[in-house]
Scaffold this motif. Structure first.
Motif, PDB file in Angstrom:
ATOM      1  N   UNK A  15      -1.049  31.293   1.110  1.00  0.00           N
ATOM      2  CA  UNK A  15      -2.336  31.727   0.597  1.00  0.00           C
ATOM      3  C   UNK A  15      -2.194  33.168   0.372  1.00  0.00           C
ATOM      4  N   UNK A  16      -3.362  33.989  -0.346  1.00  0.00           N
ATOM      5  CA  UNK A  16      -3.421  35.255  -0.419  1.00  0.00           C
ATOM      6  C   UNK A  16      -3.658  35.928   0.875  1.00  0.00           C
ATOM      7  N   UNK A  17      -3.029  37.139   1.209  1.00  0.00           N
ATOM      8  CA  UNK A  17      -3.215  37.607   2.281  1.00  0.00           C
ATOM      9  C   UNK A  17      -2.772  36.846   3.811  1.00  0.00           C
ATOM     10  N   UNK A  18      -1.946  35.877   3.717  1.00  0.00           N
ATOM     11  CA  UNK A  18      -1.697  35.362   4.904  1.00  0.00           C
ATOM     12  C   UNK A  18      -0.324  35.444   5.255  1.00  0.00           C
ATOM     13  N   UNK A  19      -0.112  35.228   6.488  1.00  0.00           N
ATOM     14  CA  UNK A  19       1.342  35.501   6.884  1.00  0.00           C
ATOM     15  C   UNK A  19       2.017  34.000   7.303  1.00  0.00           C
ATOM     16  N   UNK A  20       3.007  33.359   6.552  1.00  0.00           N
ATOM     17  CA  UNK A  20       3.288  32.247   6.836  1.00  0.00           C
ATOM     18  C   UNK A  20       4.825  32.284   7.478  1.00  0.00           C
ATOM     19  N   UNK A  21       4.865  31.599   8.736  1.00  0.00           N
ATOM     20  CA  UNK A  21       6.088  31.780   9.205  1.00  0.00           C
ATOM     21  C   UNK A  21       6.997  30.402   8.721  1.00  0.00           C
ATOM     22  N   UNK A  22       8.387  30.910   8.401  1.00  0.00           N
ATOM     23  CA  UNK A  22       9.163  29.798   8.254  1.00  0.00           C
ATOM     24  C   UNK A  22      10.301  29.825   9.311  1.00  0.00           C
ATOM     25  N   UNK A  54      -2.687  44.686   6.388  1.00  0.00           N
ATOM     26  CA  UNK A  54      -4.323  44.695   6.528  1.00  0.00           C
ATOM     27  C   UNK A  54      -4.674  46.080   5.483  1.00  0.00           C
ATOM     28  N   UNK A  55      -3.949  46.821   5.390  1.00  0.00           N
ATOM     29  CA  UNK A  55      -4.159  48.074   4.597  1.00  0.00           C
ATOM     30  C   UNK A  55      -3.920  47.663   2.945  1.00  0.00           C
ATOM     31  N   UNK A  56      -2.779  47.231   2.750  1.00  0.00           N
ATOM     32  CA  UNK A  56      -2.442  47.122   1.318  1.00  0.00           C
ATOM     33  C   UNK A  56      -2.616  45.472   0.909  1.00  0.00           C
ATOM     34  N   UNK A  57      -3.210  44.596   1.891  1.00  0.00           N
ATOM     35  CA  UNK A  57      -3.591  43.324   1.631  1.00  0.00           C
ATOM     36  C   UNK A  57      -2.455  42.612   0.810  1.00  0.00           C
ATOM     37  N   UNK A  58      -1.512  42.242   1.349  1.00  0.00           N
ATOM     38  CA  UNK A  58      -0.406  41.371   0.839  1.00  0.00           C
ATOM     39  C   UNK A  58      -0.117  40.011   1.751  1.00  0.00           C
ATOM     40  N   UNK A  59       0.610  38.777   1.002  1.00  0.00           N
ATOM     41  CA  UNK A  59       0.890  37.904   1.710  1.00  0.00           C
ATOM     42  C   UNK A  59       2.419  38.046   2.263  1.00  0.00           C
ATOM     43  N   UNK A  60       2.563  37.689   3.336  1.00  0.00           N
ATOM     44  CA  UNK A  60       3.884  37.694   4.073  1.00  0.00           C
ATOM     45  C   UNK A  60       4.765  36.401   4.357  1.00  0.00           C
ATOM     46  N   UNK A  61       5.710  36.284   3.721  1.00  0.00           N
ATOM     47  CA  UNK A  61       6.665  35.064   4.110  1.00  0.00           C
ATOM     48  C   UNK A  61       7.654  35.519   5.137  1.00  0.00           C
ATOM     49  N   UNK A  62       7.279  34.964   6.280  1.00  0.00           N
ATOM     50  CA  UNK A  62       8.016  35.545   7.520  1.00  0.00           C
ATOM     51  C   UNK A  62       9.259  34.689   8.168  1.00  0.00           C
ATOM     52  N   UNK A  63      10.539  35.006   7.780  1.00  0.00           N
ATOM     53  CA  UNK A  63      11.457  34.016   8.177  1.00  0.00           C
ATOM     54  C   UNK A  63      12.081  34.410   9.639  1.00  0.00           C
TER      55      UNK A  63
END
Lengths: 336, 348, 368
Positions: free
Chosen positions: B47-54, B224-233
């Motif tokens: 989703x937008x602005x969420x951080x998803x952990x893989x 939070x400043x730039x507003x992006x999603x992160x796919x965190x592996x």
């Protein structure tokens, strides 16, 4: 940074001087190696030719070369003569100073070497890049196999085989630099073309082994660089493959190649020695060979010395070049 | 399952709050004549602005998945399925349809999708200054920008990520940076075009623990400043707990469990997830107790049988079921999916 | 299930099993290994395989081209045989030329006592006169022709290989020994010792190899016995080729020294020699083996080149280089092309060793 670099250059230079000193010891040892000193041989030759040599002359010659003195004194005489008088000794085969013999033959040798070197680099680097970028393609297999075989064929065999082929094709074995009819002719376009024709085999023979070696090095270096992490990061930035290849990979892969210029020069000089003998070229290789066969050790030793010094200088330049090209190596070298 | 909204311009569409959606993504790697099934049909939604952990062990395909999203897998990798991505202008693309190093994909990379890597020390070429390499990302995506503009922007970004003396640092070479500083520089570079998606492939694994915390804080702040999603592996469940909202657990090229951080940590369903959590050292545990280790090793993903990938190592393996067919994906609670035969309604 | 067995074996296999498995995949390297084994066996059983001894000559058959081996005479199968030879002077070149007489048939007989001499002492122990093949009384078989003295080139190639293939092995052993010894001394002690050795390596490497070989060999007095020349040649060859080996061993030492398992061996108090022998050398054994296989062709080329130039072994000693001396004569290239044939054996051997080394290099990296 500037002064550090300077200090690094000076340090390398001092090491170079030390190496040259050790080399000169080794060379002089080789000069004195043959059983019986050269003077005895020389006197023997003169006497065989029917000339009478007085004991007085022998003593005088002995004194000049310090032959009755211990090794270290002889060495000292030899070295100071070179350093202060540019005198490399006397060639008994040519009956003239070694310096004059070398002067007469050095130009064709150097020209031939430089042309071959140019040819080597111009061919091997692009092929190496191509092979790496198109790994496992038909072209890669082709070049890799040629490179492999080229590395394995001994120089002199290749020379003879090419002579044989040239003879079968043209009826001329392409010996020497010129055909008989141009040997003494004044310079003309035909003579120049004749020269070029005669240069093909020497360049092929001298250059092939080196070209193949560089090609393989370039290919493996390039493959190495292409698989490095920074290419991933560069791709993730959105950089074009072409830019990644040329700006980053080629630049990095070429560093060790640049550093090997010194060695290449040696290989090529070595190559000219054998080729000159097989193809009967009037260059230093031939001269050295004749000198060795006759145990004219001052001439042979001087040539060996010159080649070794050139290598050392080549290595020195390569080191500086590598440090200058690669900022990381610069740091390591300068500190280490 | 998802509400499909028709988009006039493109064949593909995504719901408003979804940035990236992978469906049945498979990646095969050809090595020495053998084919490795590195990724075996995964569905993923970011989703937008969420951080998803893989999350997963080494070799489970998480890195390959992330590189496939940004299109930088080597040429011996081939992929099927789809990865839908919503561009800044709202259009939706299937990334797998783009040519891997073609102009269109390159325009997205570094601009809308960015990536940071495990070893920051090797992510820069040692031959050029940091400034030179960082400026490139501006110059590639903004052809109108001059070198001076790029330098200004990069220095601004360096300040943002907390690199002191950015004007001096700009002209230094990578070997003059520490690992942590390089990771900051890499982040600064990758974020300078304000991408919507940042792929972080184990960005802190190679760093000291204290630096790790700093980098993670930095990433949170920038998000939070730039507003992006992160796919965190990552393979570090601790980091997942502190960074992510949702988690996908990967095993042998499949996602075996997917849900919110709370669901996964407090109510793990898949035996593998449970084992992973049990193998974490706990500060409140008995000292004499041995740390739990999952038995066996990850199999090589070549010619895998039609079976649950984990059945050989699973303590709850049901013979005749788990080793005979693929378990289906079951939604055990809202938003919590698991691929395990233990939770199927039909018994075999 | 079988698949799984195989793959898990792959994970637990020892380094050597992995290397062998990988090596077998390299077709060229396998073929090369087989060729080399054949060549070495041929050299060992050289006196039996060569129809003649090195010095047997026949002035009737000077500069005779290869005699083709036939199987059919006028359409009838008679087994392997050669025709009789007829010598004529070519009136254009004024050279003798040989042609086949199609009415004289000499069968080739196998496992016979040599009739034209050729007694030998196999391995210096057993006297014998058994030869693999020979033509019937009156006929001659020269598989690749004869030289200027009427000696059978094939026999000389086979017997020459006894020197040309074995000098390099002795030289390789010396090279490797020197390389490892000096390299590991430099790598293990480091500091000042390393510095001195580095200079030494630099000095030796600064000399162009072939000219230095030439200069040293030229200093061998020609009056020496062949066996002594043989020994000196070997020493000269290896004296100059060790530095590459030493350099690599040294740098490997430096990188391995930093590895944790060496550290732990040190901390647990293992003596220096034990660390070197038990941990360090095995860790680059594969490299050493690769290097060995690549040093041999290098030394073969070295010996051949020097002997070819007349600076190494000299007649009556027979090696490939000595054989090839004749190829550097204009008349050979112009009239006696078959005398170039011995080159093929040098070429094949050198290439085969290189492929072998390449295969080993690939195999040495089993996880790649």
């Amino acid at each position: 940074m500037k002064s550090e670099f300077l200090r690094f250059v000076i340090k390398k230079f001092l090491i170079m001087v030390l190496t040259v000193f050790l080399i000169s010891l080794a060379v002089f040892y080789i000069i004195t190696l043959p059983p019986g000193d050269f003077l005895t041989n020389y006197v023997g030759q003169l006497q065989a030719a029917g000339e009478s040599v007085s004991q007085e002359t022998i003593d005088k010659l002995k004194a000049v070369y310090g032959l009755d003195q211990p090794f270290i004194v002889q060495y000292w005489k030899w070295v100071t003569n070179i350093v202060f008088h540019g005198d490399f000794g006397y060639s008994f085969l040519w009956k003239m100073p070694v310096t004059s013999v070398i002067q007469a033959y050095i130009v064709p040798t150097i020209v031939l070497s430089l042309v071959t070197m140019l040819f080597t680099y111009l061919i091997s680097i692009p092929i190496g890049i191509y092979s790496a970028v198109h790994q496992y393609s038909l072209g890669d297999y082709l070049f890799t196999s040629i490179g492999f075989i080229g590395m394995a064929v001994p120089n002199f065999l290749l020379g003879i085989i090419l002579m044989f082929i040239a003879f079968k094709l043209t009826g001329d074995t392409m010996l020497g630099f010129f055909s008989a009819k141009y040997q003494t002719a004044p310079w003309s376009l035909e003579k120049f073309i004749d020269l070029l024709k005669h240069c093909i085999i020497p360049i092929l023979v001298i250059g092939l082994m080196n070209t193949c070696g560089l090609m393989r090095t370039m290919r493996s270096q390039m493959l190495d660089e292409l698989s490095k992490n920074y290419t991933l990061a560069a791709r993730a930035k959105g950089l074009k493959m072409r830019v990644i290849r040329y700006k980053y990979c080629v630049r990095a892969a070429i560093n060790p190649i640049a550093a090997s210029i010194g060695w290449s020069l040696v290989n090529i000089f070595t190559g000219t020695t054998i080729v000159a003998i097989v193809l009967n070229l009037p260059s230093m290789g031939r001269v050295m060979y004749d000198a060795l066969l006759d145990q004219d050790m001052y001439l042979a030793g001087s040539w060996l010395f010159l080649m070794a010094i050139m290598t050392v200088i080549g290595t020195f330049l390569s080191d500086i070049l590598l440090a200058w090209l690669d900022p990381r190596a610069r740091k390591e070298y300068i500190q280490g | 399952m998802l509400f499909q909204k028709k988009n006039e311009q493109k064949r593909y569409s995504l719901p408003d709050n979804v940035l990236l959606k992978a469906e049945d993504l498979r990646v095969n790697i050809k090595i020495d004549g053998a084919v490795l099934n590195a990724v075996r049909g995964i569905d993923l939604e970011l989703k937008s602005c969420e951080t998803l952990g893989l999350v997963g062990e080494s070799g489970c395909g998480k890195s390959v998945t992330s590189k496939e999203v940004i299109g930088i897998n080597p040429s011996n990798c081939s992929s099927t399925g789809s990865i839908l991505f919503k561009r800044k202008d709202g259009t939706v693309l299937n990334l797998l349809e783009l040519e891997r190093d073609g102009a269109e994909y390159r325009a997205i990379r570094g601009n809308e999708i960015a990536m940071i890597f495990q070893e920051p020390m090797t992510a820069f070429s040692p031959l050029y200054t940091i400034g030179n390499q960082m400026s490139e990302i501006i110059l590639i995506h903004h052809p109108e920008a001059t070198k001076k503009d790029a330098k200004e922007k990069i220095i601004e970004m360096m300040k943002l990520v907390g690199i002191a003396n950015p004007e001096i640092r700009f002209d230094q070479y990578p070997h003059e940076f520490s690992g942590g500083m390089l990771q900051r520089a890499l982040i600064a570079m990758m974020l300078s075009n304000e991408p919507d998606l940042l792929i972080a492939d184990e960005p802190t694994t190679a760093l000291d623990v204290t630096i790790q915390a700093q980098i993670l804080d930095l990433m949170k702040r920038l998000q939070s400043e730039l507003g992006m999603s992160i796919l965190f592996i990552t393979h570090d469940l601790g980091i997942v707990a502190s960074m992510c909202q949702r988690v996908a657990v990967m095993y042998l090229g499949e996602i075996v469990e997917f849900g919110s951080v709370r669901q996964i940590f407090h109510n793990p369903k898949h035996p593998y997830t449970g084992n992973l959590l049990r193998s974490l050292p706990r500060i409140d545990s008995d000292r004499e107790e041995k740390l739990y280790a999952i038995k066996g090793v990850v199999p090589v993903p070549v010619d895998l049988p039609e079976a649950c990938g984990f059945h050989e190592r699973c303590e709850q393996c049901m013979e005749g079921i788990c080793d005979k067919r693929f378990p289906p994906v079951i939604e055990v609670e809202p938003g919590h999916f698991v691929r395990c035969a233990l939770y199927g309604k039909s018994e075999g | 299930m079988a698949q799984k067995k195989k793959s898990s074996n792959y994970y637990y296999a020892s380094q050597w099993t992995l290397m062998y498995a990988k090596f077998r995949k390299h077709k060229l390297a396998m073929a090369s290994a087989i060729i080399l084994i054949i060549f070495y066996l041929t050299a060992i059983f050289g006196n039996f395989i060569a129809p003649q001894g090195t010095e047997q000559f026949d002035s009737r058959y000077v500069n005779c081209g290869p005699t083709p081996v036939h199987f059919f005479h006028e359409g009838k199968f008679v087994g392997p045989f050669v025709y009789g030879l007829q010598k004529e002077r070519n009136m254009e070149t004024f050279m003798y030329e040989f042609s086949e007489k199609s009415d004289e048939i000499y069968r080739i007989r196998f496992f016979q006592q040599g009739q034209r001499g050729g007694e030998y002492k196999w391995l210096g122990l057993f006297e014998s006169n058994l030869h693999l093949f020979e033509a019937e009384e009156g006929g001659v078989v020269f598989l690749i022709g004869t030289d200027y003295m009427g000696r059978d080139l094939f026999s000389r190639v086979v017997l020459g290989s006894q020197i040309s293939l074995f000098i390099p092995i002795v030289g390789m052993i010396l090279t490797v020994f020197l390389g490892i010894l000096i390299g590991s001394i430099a790598g293990y002690f480091g500091g000042r010792v390393d510095n001195v050795i580095q200079r030494l390596i630099e000095v030796v490497r600064s000399f162009p190899q072939v000219p230095l070989w030439m200069a040293l060999s030229a200093a061998i007095p020609p009056t020496m016995k062949p066996a002594q020349i043989f020994m000196l040649m070997t020493i000269i060859l290896s004296l100059i080729s060790w530095p590459d080996m030493a350099r690599t061993v040294r740098s490997k030492f430096f990188s391995i020294k930093k590895e944790d398992y060496i550290m732990s061996a040190r901390i647990s108090g293992a003596p220096g020699s034990a660390i070197v022998m038990r941990h360090m050398i095995p860790s680059f054994l594969s490299y050493i083996i690769v290097r060995m296989s690549l040093t041999i062709p290098h030394l073969i080329v070295g010996e051949t080149t020097l002997s070819f130039l007349g600076l190494g072994l000299r007649s009556p000693a027979t090696s490939w280089g000595v054989l090839l001396q004749e190829t550097n004569k204009l008349e050979t290239i112009m009239f006696f092309g078959w005398k170039l044939l011995p080159m093929i054996f040098v070429f094949i051997t050198v290439l085969a060793f290189n492929f072998l080394g390449d295969g080993l290099r690939d195999a040495a990296d089993p996880y790649k």
